[in-house]
Enzyme design. Structure first.
Site, PDB file in Angstrom:
ATOM      1  N   ASP A 204       0.831  -1.199   0.000  1.00  0.00           N
ATOM      2  CA  ASP A 204       0.000   0.000   0.000  1.00  0.00           C
ATOM      3  C   ASP A 204       0.871   1.257   0.000  1.00  0.00           C
ATOM      4  O   ASP A 204       1.858   1.332   0.732  1.00  0.00           O
ATOM      5  CB  ASP A 204      -0.898  -0.020   1.248  1.00  0.00           C
ATOM      6  CG  ASP A 204      -1.895   1.115   1.272  1.00  0.00           C
ATOM      7  OD1 ASP A 204      -2.725   1.198   0.347  1.00  0.00           O
ATOM      8  OD2 ASP A 204      -1.850   1.919   2.226  1.00  0.00           O
TER       9      ASP A 204
ATOM     10  N   GLU B 129       1.647  -0.521  -5.044  1.00  0.00           N
ATOM     11  CA  GLU B 129       0.685   0.526  -5.359  1.00  0.00           C
ATOM     12  C   GLU B 129       1.469   1.833  -5.288  1.00  0.00           C
ATOM     13  O   GLU B 129       1.747   2.343  -4.203  1.00  0.00           O
ATOM     14  CB  GLU B 129      -0.472   0.563  -4.365  1.00  0.00           C
ATOM     15  CG  GLU B 129      -1.484   1.643  -4.714  1.00  0.00           C
ATOM     16  CD  GLU B 129      -2.158   2.300  -3.520  1.00  0.00           C
ATOM     17  OE1 GLU B 129      -3.237   2.887  -3.697  1.00  0.00           O
ATOM     18  OE2 GLU B 129      -1.595   2.262  -2.411  1.00  0.00           O
TER      19      GLU B 129
END
Length: 551
Positions: free
Chosen positions: A206, A269
């Site tokens: 993330d 990401e």
């Protein structure tokens, strides 16, 4: 042997919204496990699970309080082990989320930091700073939260006096970790090993470009989403994104995953531009993949699609990595709605009931065409749960139902991401459309989901589900995820480069008509897949993609 992740199709499961086993209205791990055979039937290679760790759920699990356990609303560690085991029985790999930029404010480390004094080792794990002004009441810099509002919150010290400030690029309940602390490095190395030892096949990282901040935390006037002006150069690179130090972190992580057998993988990401900068995350000694968000934001036009595909393939090839394609996920408007705004797709931000509404027919037609193009490209592809059903965004979700922190931090000016997170429909005639055993659903489902439920599409010729199943089967059988891409200017006698694309993938020809006149296929064309109905004699209408072969 080619590593599995080079051409894998990975299916993202958002645990809260996939399948509810106990009727509390929130999806859970046993529910996911029960539905894994349906994903194997769909034809994907792997499942990526968004966070299911202990969390107060202020940001739907991306505020992690414990990285090595399971949030009780989702189940137990035994349930996680059972899920991984069942997935492997079905031939599916399992990728789990890891959230290294920030913890929950309820994490034991942050609670210890609040109890400790300024300058303590406990506070060194986070970005605590003194404020400016005569009483320390001015935030340390002008950074803004991605979710709206300032990126700093002032704490009350143990003696009750106003104290230092801490950095949070997201919600105030998500304090940013300081990766200058050796404790942080050791904690995440141990966390990776914990889940690798339990059999997971990889990690989605993330906000992978955020962990390292520019020394001194200088002011930055741009408060755009994810820090970003569209044109970022080394001279105006935001001090909170894409700093050089992140690459050292990932070289260490790569050594950890490489020490395990089974081709374990890491995918970032990372909202990084230009693509040449993003590709650096996937150099041979760093991560295996990085999400291609340039592909997400590219307009549904021939020139835009050709540019982003060419740039992505060339940029990834330069570092020996596969290109990675994605059209929807839990943070952006579903592409079946995003493409429903003529003449061009809308942006990625949420759609509310007071906003202009998408054309659902146009949106789905374009979404199917875009997916058929994506699944013909070399590299790895990521699908978001429900897109195989053609699910639209829930664009009329009432304000009282919203839970995204963006809605609250912007004083309801931005609707946030709840519209793409609505629970998946499995059975059109069942309460909660089969999401759970009863009617409970943590976000309300729109009536349109009933007709789009999986059981209403199974075996139905021309349904979106059957198109996905056919595309995924052919992609695997024909090896479309591997090999070279060659542009072909004339796959149809009437092809116009401004309004269409043609490409060769081995023996397969792919023709996309964006907004041009009907395109006739060659007379000897053997149609393998069409994203929508073809006209009489095999004519390809606008917003349609066709895969075909010729003798």
């Amino acid at each position: 042997m080619t590593e599995w992740w080079r051409d894998a199709v990975v299916y993202q499961v958002y645990p809260r919204s996939f399948a509810d086993s106990d009727g509390d209205g929130i999806g859970d791990l046993p529910g996911i496990t029960s539905r894994l055979p349906k994903l194997a039937e769909l034809g994907v290679d792997a499942v990526w699970l968004s966070p299911f760790y202990p969390s107060p759920q202020n940001d739907a699990g991306y505020d992690v309080a414990d990285y090595r356990d399971v949030e009780p609303i989702f189940g137990t560690l035994d349930d996680a082990d059972a899920l991984v085991g069942r997935a492997h029985e079905l031939g599916l790999r399992v990728v789990v989320d890891i959230v290294p930029n920030h913890t929950s404010s309820e994490h034991r480390w942050f609670q210890a930091a609040l109890a400790a004094a300024p300058g303590s080792p406990e506070r060194a794990r986070y970005h605590f700073r003194d404020g400016g002004g005569p009483d320390g009441g001015v935030a340390p810099n002008d950074w803004r939260s991605v979710f709206g509002g300032p990126a700093w919150t002032r704490v009350t010290e143990a003696d009750g006096t106003p104290g230092q400030w801490y950095l949070h690029l997201f919600d105030s309940t998500q304090p940013d970790l300081d990766w200058d602390s050796p404790d942080v490095h050791e904690e995440f190395a141990s966390t990776l090993r914990f889940w690798l030892d339990r059999g997971v096949d990889g990690f989605r990282i993330d906000v992978a470009h955020a962990m390292v901040k520019e020394p001194g935390l200088p002011d930055w006037a741009d408060d755009g989403p994810m820090g970003g002006t569209a044109e970022i150069t080394d001279s105006n690179r935001p001090p909170m994104w894409d700093q050089e130090g992140v690459h050292d972190i990932y070289r260490g992580w790569r050594k950890i995953v490489d020490s395990y057998d089974g081709d374990r993988m890491l995918v970032a990401e990372a909202w990084v531009t230009p693509y040449s900068r993003l590709a650096r995350y996937t150099r041979p000694d760093e991560l295996h993949q990085a999400f291609n968000f340039d592909h997400c934001v590219a307009a549904w036009r021939a020139d835009a699609q050709r540019h982003v595909i060419t740039t992505s393939v060339e940029g990834s090839s330069a570092v020996g990595a596969p290109a990675t394609w994605v059209l929807s996920n839990h943070d952006i408007v579903r592409h079946a709605s995003r493409f429903g705004f003529p003449p061009a797709p809308r942006g990625l931000g949420g759609i509310g009931p007071d906003d202009p509404q998408p054309d659902p027919v146009l949106g789905l037609r374009r979404a199917r065409a875009a997916t058929a193009l994506m699944l013909a490209l070399p590299g790895s592809a990521y699908l978001y749960q429900g897109e195989e059903l053609g699910l639209p965004e829930h664009t009329t979700l009432p304000g009282g139902a919203r839970q995204d922190p963006t809605w609250f931090r912007t004083n309801e000016a931005e609707v946030g991401r709840d519209g793409c997170r609505v629970p998946v429909p499995w059975e059109g005639g069942a309460p909660s459309y089969g999401f759970g055993p009863g009617a409970a659903s943590w976000l309300p489902q729109p009536p349109s989901y009933g007709e789009l439920a999986r059981d209403r599409q199974e075996g139905v010729e021309g349904s979106t589900l059957e198109m996905y199943r056919t595309a995924l089967r052919l992609r695997r059988e024909l090896g479309l995820g591997l090999g070279d891409l060659v542009w072909a200017e004339t796959l149809s006698p009437a092809q116009t480069p401004e309004q269409s694309l043609g490409l060769l993938r081995g023996t397969v020809r792919v023709l996309v008509n964006f907004d041009g006149p009907d395109l006739p296929l060659p007379e000897d064309a053997e149609v393998l897949l069409a994203s929508g109905p073809l006209g009489e004699g095999g004519v390809v209408p606008s917003d349609t993609t066709v895969w075909f072969r010729q003798p």
